[in-house]
Design a protein around this motif. Structure first.
Motif, mmCIF file in Angstrom:
data_model
loop_
_atom_site.group_PDB
_atom_site.id
_atom_site.type_symbol
_atom_site.label_atom_id
_atom_site.label_comp_id
_atom_site.label_asym_id
_atom_site.label_seq_id
_atom_site.Cartn_x
_atom_site.Cartn_y
_atom_site.Cartn_z
ATOM 1 N N ASP A 34 40.292 55.041 95.244
ATOM 2 C CA ASP A 34 41.067 54.289 96.236
ATOM 3 C C ASP A 34 41.964 55.208 97.050
ATOM 4 O OD1 ASP A 34 39.896 52.089 94.970
ATOM 5 O OD2 ASP A 34 41.693 50.862 95.254
ATOM 6 N N ALA A 35 42.456 56.283 96.421
ATOM 7 C CA ALA A 35 43.248 57.284 97.138
ATOM 8 C C ALA A 35 42.549 58.633 96.965
ATOM 9 C CB ALA A 35 44.673 57.343 96.600
ATOM 10 N N THR A 51 46.667 58.426 100.752
ATOM 11 C CA THR A 51 45.841 57.344 101.284
ATOM 12 C C THR A 51 46.448 56.809 102.559
ATOM 13 O OG1 THR A 51 44.884 55.177 100.755
ATOM 14 C CG2 THR A 51 47.092 55.597 99.929
ATOM 15 N N ASP A 53 46.051 53.441 105.523
ATOM 16 C CA ASP A 53 45.498 52.111 105.707
ATOM 17 C C ASP A 53 46.180 51.450 106.899
ATOM 18 O OD1 ASP A 53 43.495 50.806 104.014
ATOM 19 O OD2 ASP A 53 44.904 49.150 103.985
ATOM 20 N N SER A 78 48.942 50.460 101.064
ATOM 21 C CA SER A 78 48.850 51.887 100.743
ATOM 22 C C SER A 78 49.307 52.161 99.311
ATOM 23 C CB SER A 78 49.677 52.721 101.730
ATOM 24 O OG SER A 78 49.050 52.754 102.998
ATOM 25 N N ASP A 81 46.671 51.441 96.731
ATOM 26 C CA ASP A 81 45.676 52.518 96.567
ATOM 27 C C ASP A 81 46.188 53.582 95.599
ATOM 28 O OD1 ASP A 81 43.722 51.449 98.214
ATOM 29 O OD2 ASP A 81 44.413 52.497 99.997
#
Lengths: 348, 348
Positions: A34-35, A51, A53, A78, A81
């Motif tokens: 995710d990150a 990360t 977004d 964010s 993540d």
């Protein structure tokens, strides 16, 4: 094995990034976490996690009406993540395009939503950028770190691992459905929705989970992605009545839709969807209880590359079709929901 | 001493950030550095440097026509902020809002501009986010690190320090003027413009410069900001013929404008504007020569809080008025240029 090419979004990302070499010091390959996790030096004791977004369509399509929610979700998206890789946040930046045609208190709403979300998570704003434009675009960028020994990624789940959600699902899609259908809605749905990044839970999961991803794109899209990455699928075993948030169940019922549709939309709620190997399950549950956290056991990982549902209504979900249905979804909700109904094939 | 309140943009930023506590582990206060500098732990040998920047108005106002330039500048704008704090880049993320009404090769142009800029600087793309929208917004986020002993910020300049620019200025404003005035332009102006972040130069400056800021908002805005932060002003001594890029001189002449206007607009060119104490000047110039770099000596820091010009046309610039003039500039170029002429007050 199911390939990423079946998913238009994955294929789009693959094409976009084809000309960009990967950093040799980055832990994860494309889509695997995710990150982004990387080392700032050979001797580093921590991976840095970063990360970014942007919040765009939730604003332009009217899913959020209160600017406080816009600011709040920009931060939480964010931070979620970071939660999904088990990172401890170091701080955030925000870059904003502010629509000058909006009234003055619109900006103030965004500002206070961001401030409240950062305060809730105990995270500092490090800096940012503001711009004027004809649209509202809010971009978050979060940084964190995770001990080198225990990064958590989307990779590593195996058949037999137990599937969990950090909390009840479906509120994101309930809100999106209510707003897109312009139906009367339970008044506090937008307020009720405002998610909190599962940061403490993510850090706890470093020692127990085999793979993890947040449900920001909805639960079925999350399971589909984890399936493609790990080469193994999922059987959902939890009754919808226990897995879905009561307001999501209500919203589905009021719209005459089967409740699983609240898992299928792509406006998620930032819960962590993760797997725990059976041999670590007891220790995990003990640690969770000590942290006053009740994760929901929702299913199990299976060898077959599919997402299916057990219980009263055994079914297989055509998750590729579901994901592609929403990719580029242009607003004809009725057609979309009609199509969506066909994406669940009952087995019995 | 001149205060930040005089500048509408500074006042806007101060109000926006008022509700956000500063991280105790962050080195710089608000506005004091081009990138945010902070420690990821007491024992850290390096400051982490992080910055984010969105490209919006350059696209919506047609200053860039070629999507390659849009992608290129998105990368360079963030990397230039790292350069100005002397950081070694660790990587970049990009978050994009892509306008679906644009033709297919528009996205490809952005993509190849980003890839080329990253390759030029030897920096890796770590990750990103893509979204659909009714506008094009390109947000870069860059990370780097800088040895704890020698971070470079906007703070630390003193009267008597020598003022330099890393290279010729004015190309950014030449391009903006040409595009906003819709005048015939030297064909390669947009191609000529494409700036390269001064990363190696920034790292070299860690050992010599007393303060540093990039000229992304134009040279006069940069000098005004450094003046307010350091409580001391500048005397520009370089002849415009040596400080300005030949194409900027040409553009000003063709438009019937004094050449200093190429320093006054807010579309800069990502040169580093920095000061060096006199006692370090010889060593600095030697190091620069060894690196095959010819910085331009353009003036000196003075005790008075003003930006003035020496030489053939001695003058004082009303830099607050200049900056506020462009803040919220809505497109009436003629009025703006007329106002701008009044912002230089000749002394002799």
């Amino acid at each position: 094995m199911k390939t990423h090419q079946d998913i238009r979004e994955n294929e789009f990302i693959r094409r976009w990034t084809a000309g960009f070499p990967r950093a040799p010091y980055q832990l994860n390959d494309l889509q695997q976490a995710d990150a982004e996790l990387f080392l700032a030096g050979e001797a580093a004791a921590y991976y840095l996690a970063v990360t970014t977004d942007s919040l765009v369509e939730e604003i332009s399509r009217g899913i959020y009406r209160d600017p406080f929610t816009m600011g709040w979700v920009t931060v939480m998206a964010s931070l979620s993540d970071l939660a999904a890789v088990g990172a401890q946040p170091l701080g955030m930046l925000v870059s904003m395009v502010l629509d000058e045609r909006q009234p003055a208190d619109f900006q103030e709403g965004i500002r206070s939503g961001m401030a409240a979300a950062l305060q809730r998570c105990g995270v500092f704003l490090l800096g940012g950028d503001t711009n004027r434009g004809d649209c509202t675009v809010l971009t978050g960028c979060a940084l964190g770190q995770v001990p080198r020994q225990t990064p958590l990624t989307r990779m590593g789940g195996r058949p037999g691992d137990i599937l969990y959600s950090s909390g009840p699902a479906g509120l994101g899609n309930a809100l999106a459905l209510a707003r897109l259908a312009e139906k009367p809605e339970a008044d506090p749905l937008e307020t009720l929705y405002r998610p909190t990044a599962r940061l403490a839970e993510g850090r706890l999961l470093r020692d127990y989970a085999s793979c993890c991803m947040d449900s920001s794109d909805g639960v079925l899209a999350t399971l589909d992605q984890l399936m493609r990455l790990n080469g193994a699928g999922f059987r959902l075993e939890a009754a919808m009545e226990t897995f879905l948030h009561p307001a999501a169940l209500e919203t589905a019922a009021a719209a005459g839709l089967p409740s699983w549709v609240m898992l299928a939309g792509i406006h998620g709620e930032f819960e962590l969807i993760f797997t725990v190997p059976p041999q670590r399950m007891a220790a995990f549950l003990q640690a969770a209880a000590q942290a006053n956290w009740q994760p929901l056991q929702i299913g199990v990982m299976i060898p077959e590359c599919q997402v299916n549902q057990d219980g009263k209504h055994a079914a297989v979900f055509d998750t590729a079709r579901i994901r592609n249905l929403f990719d580029g979804f242009s607003g004809d909700l009725e057609t979309c929901l009609e199509e969506l109904r066909k994406c669940q094939m009952e087995i019995n």
